[in-house]
Design a protein around this motif. Structure first.
Motif, PDB file in Angstrom:
ATOM      1  N   VAL A   1       1.356  13.284   9.649  1.00 28.47           N
ATOM      2  CA  VAL A   1       0.098  13.933  10.015  1.00 28.47           C
ATOM      3  C   VAL A   1      -0.407  14.826   8.886  1.00 28.47           C
ATOM      4  CG1 VAL A   1      -1.021  15.489  11.667  1.00 28.47           C
ATOM      5  CG2 VAL A   1       0.717  13.861  12.462  1.00 28.47           C
ATOM      6  N   GLU A   2       0.483  15.594   8.321  1.00 32.58           N
ATOM      7  CA  GLU A   2       0.136  16.505   7.221  1.00 32.58           C
ATOM      8  C   GLU A   2       1.412  16.904   6.485  1.00 32.58           C
ATOM      9  OE1 GLU A   2      -0.139  20.743   9.500  1.00 32.58           O
ATOM     10  OE2 GLU A   2      -1.866  19.404   9.818  1.00 32.58           O
ATOM     11  N   PRO A   3       1.247  17.405   5.240  1.00 34.66           N
ATOM     12  CA  PRO A   3       0.006  17.731   4.537  1.00 34.66           C
ATOM     13  C   PRO A   3      -0.706  16.484   4.025  1.00 34.66           C
ATOM     14  CG  PRO A   3       1.868  18.117   3.100  1.00 34.66           C
ATOM     15  CD  PRO A   3       2.442  17.755   4.447  1.00 34.66           C
ATOM     16  N   GLU A   4      -1.970  16.635   3.691  1.00 32.74           N
ATOM     17  CA  GLU A   4      -2.777  15.520   3.230  1.00 32.74           C
ATOM     18  C   GLU A   4      -2.202  14.889   1.963  1.00 32.74           C
ATOM     19  OE1 GLU A   4      -5.531  12.591   3.095  1.00 32.74           O
ATOM     20  OE2 GLU A   4      -5.130  13.995   4.751  1.00 32.74           O
ATOM     21  N   SER A   5      -1.566  15.714   1.106  1.00 28.60           N
ATOM     22  CA  SER A   5      -0.996  15.177  -0.141  1.00 28.60           C
ATOM     23  C   SER A   5       0.091  14.145   0.147  1.00 28.60           C
ATOM     24  CB  SER A   5      -0.430  16.317  -0.986  1.00 28.60           C
ATOM     25  OG  SER A   5       0.605  17.008  -0.286  1.00 28.60           O
ATOM     26  N   VAL A   6       0.895  14.379   1.182  1.00 32.93           N
ATOM     27  CA  VAL A   6       1.955  13.426   1.539  1.00 32.93           C
ATOM     28  C   VAL A   6       1.358  12.212   2.243  1.00 32.93           C
ATOM     29  CG1 VAL A   6       4.119  13.109   2.801  1.00 32.93           C
ATOM     30  CG2 VAL A   6       3.644  15.283   1.672  1.00 32.93           C
ATOM     31  N   VAL A   7       0.312  12.437   3.060  1.00 32.24           N
ATOM     32  CA  VAL A   7      -0.380  11.315   3.702  1.00 32.24           C
ATOM     33  C   VAL A   7      -0.933  10.386   2.625  1.00 32.24           C
ATOM     34  CG1 VAL A   7      -2.328  10.636   5.166  1.00 32.24           C
ATOM     35  CG2 VAL A   7      -0.957  12.643   5.767  1.00 32.24           C
ATOM     36  N   GLU A   8      -1.497  10.969   1.567  1.00 31.92           N
ATOM     37  CA  GLU A   8      -2.040  10.166   0.485  1.00 31.92           C
ATOM     38  C   GLU A   8      -0.931   9.416  -0.263  1.00 31.92           C
ATOM     39  OE1 GLU A   8      -4.373   8.095  -1.875  1.00 31.92           O
ATOM     40  OE2 GLU A   8      -5.059   9.290  -0.157  1.00 31.92           O
ATOM     41  N   GLN A   9       0.238  10.054  -0.416  1.00 30.31           N
ATOM     42  CA  GLN A   9       1.372   9.354  -1.035  1.00 30.31           C
ATOM     43  C   GLN A   9       1.769   8.138  -0.212  1.00 30.31           C
ATOM     44  OE1 GLN A   9       4.790  11.622  -2.629  1.00 30.31           O
ATOM     45  NE2 GLN A   9       3.578  13.470  -2.301  1.00 30.31           N
ATOM     46  N   MET A  10       1.719   8.279   1.127  1.00 29.82           N
ATOM     47  CA  MET A  10       2.044   7.145   1.990  1.00 29.82           C
ATOM     48  C   MET A  10       1.001   6.038   1.836  1.00 29.82           C
ATOM     49  SD  MET A  10       3.966   5.576   4.097  1.00 29.82           S
ATOM     50  CE  MET A  10       5.107   6.637   5.008  1.00 29.82           C
ATOM     51  N   ARG A  11      -0.297   6.412   1.779  1.00 28.24           N
ATOM     52  CA  ARG A  11      -1.343   5.397   1.585  1.00 28.24           C
ATOM     53  C   ARG A  11      -1.122   4.646   0.280  1.00 28.24           C
ATOM     54  NH1 ARG A  11      -5.269   9.801   2.870  1.00 28.24           N
ATOM     55  NH2 ARG A  11      -5.671   9.736   5.140  1.00 28.24           N
ATOM     56  N   GLU A  12      -0.786   5.393  -0.783  1.00 28.09           N
ATOM     57  CA  GLU A  12      -0.555   4.783  -2.083  1.00 28.09           C
ATOM     58  C   GLU A  12       0.666   3.863  -2.050  1.00 28.09           C
ATOM     59  OE1 GLU A  12      -1.038   3.545  -5.820  1.00 28.09           O
ATOM     60  OE2 GLU A  12      -2.458   4.803  -4.691  1.00 28.09           O
ATOM     61  N   GLU A  13       1.703   4.272  -1.327  1.00 24.05           N
ATOM     62  CA  GLU A  13       2.905   3.442  -1.211  1.00 24.05           C
ATOM     63  C   GLU A  13       2.598   2.151  -0.466  1.00 24.05           C
ATOM     64  OE1 GLU A  13       7.033   2.444  -1.642  1.00 24.05           O
ATOM     65  OE2 GLU A  13       5.545   3.656  -2.722  1.00 24.05           O
ATOM     66  N   VAL A  14       1.774   2.250   0.593  1.00 26.87           N
ATOM     67  CA  VAL A  14       1.381   1.051   1.352  1.00 26.87           C
ATOM     68  C   VAL A  14       0.571   0.115   0.467  1.00 26.87           C
ATOM     69  CG1 VAL A  14      -0.009   0.209   3.275  1.00 26.87           C
ATOM     70  CG2 VAL A  14       1.483   2.187   3.600  1.00 26.87           C
ATOM     71  N   ARG A  15      -0.359   0.683  -0.313  1.00 30.11           N
ATOM     72  CA  ARG A  15      -1.152  -0.156  -1.223  1.00 30.11           C
ATOM     73  C   ARG A  15      -0.251  -0.830  -2.257  1.00 30.11           C
ATOM     74  NH1 ARG A  15      -5.142   4.124  -0.593  1.00 30.11           N
ATOM     75  NH2 ARG A  15      -4.237   5.268  -2.365  1.00 30.11           N
ATOM     76  N   ARG A  16       0.737  -0.087  -2.738  1.00 32.64           N
ATOM     77  CA  ARG A  16       1.665  -0.654  -3.718  1.00 32.64           C
ATOM     78  C   ARG A  16       2.435  -1.821  -3.122  1.00 32.64           C
ATOM     79  NH1 ARG A  16       6.730  -0.894  -5.062  1.00 32.64           N
ATOM     80  NH2 ARG A  16       7.395   0.317  -3.236  1.00 32.64           N
ATOM     81  N   LEU A  17       2.891  -1.661  -1.895  1.00 34.34           N
ATOM     82  CA  LEU A  17       3.663  -2.715  -1.242  1.00 34.34           C
ATOM     83  C   LEU A  17       2.809  -3.950  -0.964  1.00 34.34           C
ATOM     84  CD1 LEU A  17       5.757  -0.560   1.261  1.00 34.34           C
ATOM     85  CD2 LEU A  17       6.639  -1.853  -0.679  1.00 34.34           C
ATOM     86  N   VAL A  18       1.563  -3.727  -0.525  1.00 30.85           N
ATOM     87  CA  VAL A  18       0.654  -4.852  -0.283  1.00 30.85           C
ATOM     88  C   VAL A  18       0.414  -5.618  -1.581  1.00 30.85           C
ATOM     89  CG1 VAL A  18      -1.699  -5.506   0.368  1.00 30.85           C
ATOM     90  CG2 VAL A  18      -0.455  -3.801   1.725  1.00 30.85           C
ATOM     91  N   GLY A  19       0.153  -4.854  -2.663  1.00 38.54           N
ATOM     92  CA  GLY A  19      -0.078  -5.507  -3.951  1.00 38.54           C
ATOM     93  C   GLY A  19       1.148  -6.242  -4.460  1.00 38.54           C
ATOM     94  N   GLN A  20       2.316  -5.735  -4.149  1.00 34.09           N
ATOM     95  CA  GLN A  20       3.563  -6.360  -4.622  1.00 34.09           C
ATOM     96  C   GLN A  20       3.822  -7.689  -3.943  1.00 34.09           C
ATOM     97  OE1 GLN A  20       6.880  -3.637  -4.689  1.00 34.09           O
ATOM     98  NE2 GLN A  20       8.388  -5.269  -4.724  1.00 34.09           N
ATOM     99  N   TYR A  21       3.359  -7.839  -2.681  1.00 33.21           N
ATOM    100  CA  TYR A  21       3.697  -9.029  -1.912  1.00 33.21           C
ATOM    101  C   TYR A  21       2.526  -9.957  -1.630  1.00 33.21           C
ATOM    102  CZ  TYR A  21       8.321  -7.122  -1.235  1.00 33.21           C
ATOM    103  OH  TYR A  21       9.601  -6.638  -1.458  1.00 33.21           O
ATOM    104  N   GLU A  22       1.301  -9.583  -1.999  1.00 32.58           N
ATOM    105  CA  GLU A  22       0.199 -10.506  -1.745  1.00 32.58           C
ATOM    106  C   GLU A  22       0.271 -11.666  -2.740  1.00 32.58           C
ATOM    107  OE1 GLU A  22      -3.218  -8.089  -4.307  1.00 32.58           O
ATOM    108  OE2 GLU A  22      -3.385  -8.305  -2.132  1.00 32.58           O
ATOM    109  N   LYS A  23      -0.326 -12.766  -2.371  1.00 29.11           N
ATOM    110  CA  LYS A  23      -0.242 -13.989  -3.191  1.00 29.11           C
ATOM    111  C   LYS A  23      -0.824 -13.756  -4.573  1.00 29.11           C
ATOM    112  CE  LYS A  23      -0.379 -17.234   0.676  1.00 29.11           C
ATOM    113  NZ  LYS A  23      -1.116 -18.368   1.304  1.00 29.11           N
ATOM    114  N   GLY A  24      -0.099 -14.247  -5.575  1.00 25.72           N
ATOM    115  CA  GLY A  24      -0.551 -14.140  -6.932  1.00 25.72           C
ATOM    116  C   GLY A  24      -0.282 -12.773  -7.550  1.00 25.72           C
ATOM    117  N   GLY A  25       0.355 -11.835  -6.747  1.00 24.88           N
ATOM    118  CA  GLY A  25       0.590 -10.503  -7.245  1.00 24.88           C
ATOM    119  C   GLY A  25       1.827 -10.445  -8.078  1.00 24.88           C
TER     120      GLY A  25
END
Length: 332
Positions: free
Chosen positions: A308-332
């Protein structure tokens, strides 16, 4: 063997025979005792054995004599360790990753000697040791002893630290440059053994895998960091370090479904403050070292928990999710 060599050791061998050959379900007769003593080169009369048994009882051995079918049977009752306690010790040795397979088997054999040969068979489960992930560094036992010596002597230590490469070879960190720290405690966490120490150069409390330390040496300089460790709580330190990976220490607010309350208590302790949100959710504030390992722990709990908070950690989680999606999407 000449007759007189072991006569003075008769009572010691008698104790050995009773401890090894009897338990609550296995007894021995006086004839069996005399025969067993002869195997040690000791001849004895029944009367002297009766006196020795009584002396062993006075000493503290729980020797029980029972009369059955016109014959006395003897066995040892209570022992220093119960069989259930020895099984617990064996399981602990087997599961400890920081103990090598070779040393695990040696320790289990020693534990077996603490009970009768019959009950020892129930402890002989070493076959499982070979299948478990174990450290490959045999020097860990000397490392632990050296660290305890340094703590007792209030002295700093130096050592080299290594990691494994893809060829399973040791590679020294910092090109072999010596680490110099003040050792304060040893911690077992996640099946690994860690040194908790103070690095005076960086003014930080750090931890090191004991099985990855080499060439530990005591220095003549006294330890530093006493004030930092005066209020140090080992349990708190362990539960905020996920997988013992460091990160910026932050208070993080989590919202969880009620079914995960046991998971939260197991990780952070029963004293943690839990605040109900509605009939299905609660929130909790936890102090953690925010790292990818912490984020992965949250992800692993699925939809049942979110930061839920702090926003800085929430943003770290968003970035980690984006990293994981990019790591496993086709052609990545």
């Amino acid at each position: 063997m000449p007759k007189g060599n072991n006569q003075k050791l008769k009572i010691i061998y008698l104790a050995k025979i009773l401890l090894e050959q009897t338990d609550e379900t296995h007894s021995i007769t006086m004839s069996d005792i005399l025969t067993a003593l002869k195997e040690y080169g000791i001849s004895a009369e029944r009367k002297s054995i009766y006196n020795d048994i009584e002396n062993l009882r006075v000493y503290g051995m729980d020797i029980i004599g029972e009369f059955q079918d016109r014959t006395y049977y003897y066995h040892v009752g209570n022992r220093q360790f119960e069989l259930a306690e020895l099984k617990l010790l064996v399981d602990s040795v087997q599961s400890a990753k920081f103990i090598t397979a070779k040393k695990s088997n040696e320790l289990i054999k020693k534990i077996e000697s603490l009970t009768s040969r019959y009950e020892a068979t129930q402890l002989q489960r070493q076959v499982y040791v070979a299948e478990r992930v174990k450290t490959m560094n045999e020097s860990i036992y000397y490392n632990v002893d050296m660290i305890h010596t340094a703590i007792g002597a209030n002295a700093k230590i130096t050592f080299q630290y290594f990691q494994w490469d893809i060829h399973k070879e040791m590679v020294l960190r910092k090109n072999g440059t010596l680490y110099e720290v003040s050792p304060w405690a040893l911690l077992c966490d996640n099946d690994n053994y860690y040194l908790i120490a103070f690095d005076s150069r960086e003014e930080l409390i750090k931890h090191f895998r004991v099985d990855k330390m080499l060439h530990i040496d005591l220095k003549h300089e006294r330890r530093e960091g006493r004030e930092r460790f005066r209020q140090f709580d080992m349990a708190v330190y362990a539960r905020k370090m996920f997988g013992m990976f460091g990160g910026e220490e932050t208070v993080v607010k989590l919202e969880c479904v009620n079914s995960l309350v046991g998971v939260i208590i197991d990780r952070f302790g029963k004293e943690i403050m839990i605040s109900p949100v509605d009939d299905e959710h609660f929130t909790v504030n936890v102090r953690v070292a925010v790292s990818r390992q912490f984020l992965a722990w949250v992800i692993g709990l699925g939809e049942g928990v979110r930061i839920v908070e702090p926003e800085s950690v929430v943003e770290q989680m968003r970035e980690e999710v984006r990293r994981l999606v990019g790591q496993y999407e086709k052609g990545g």
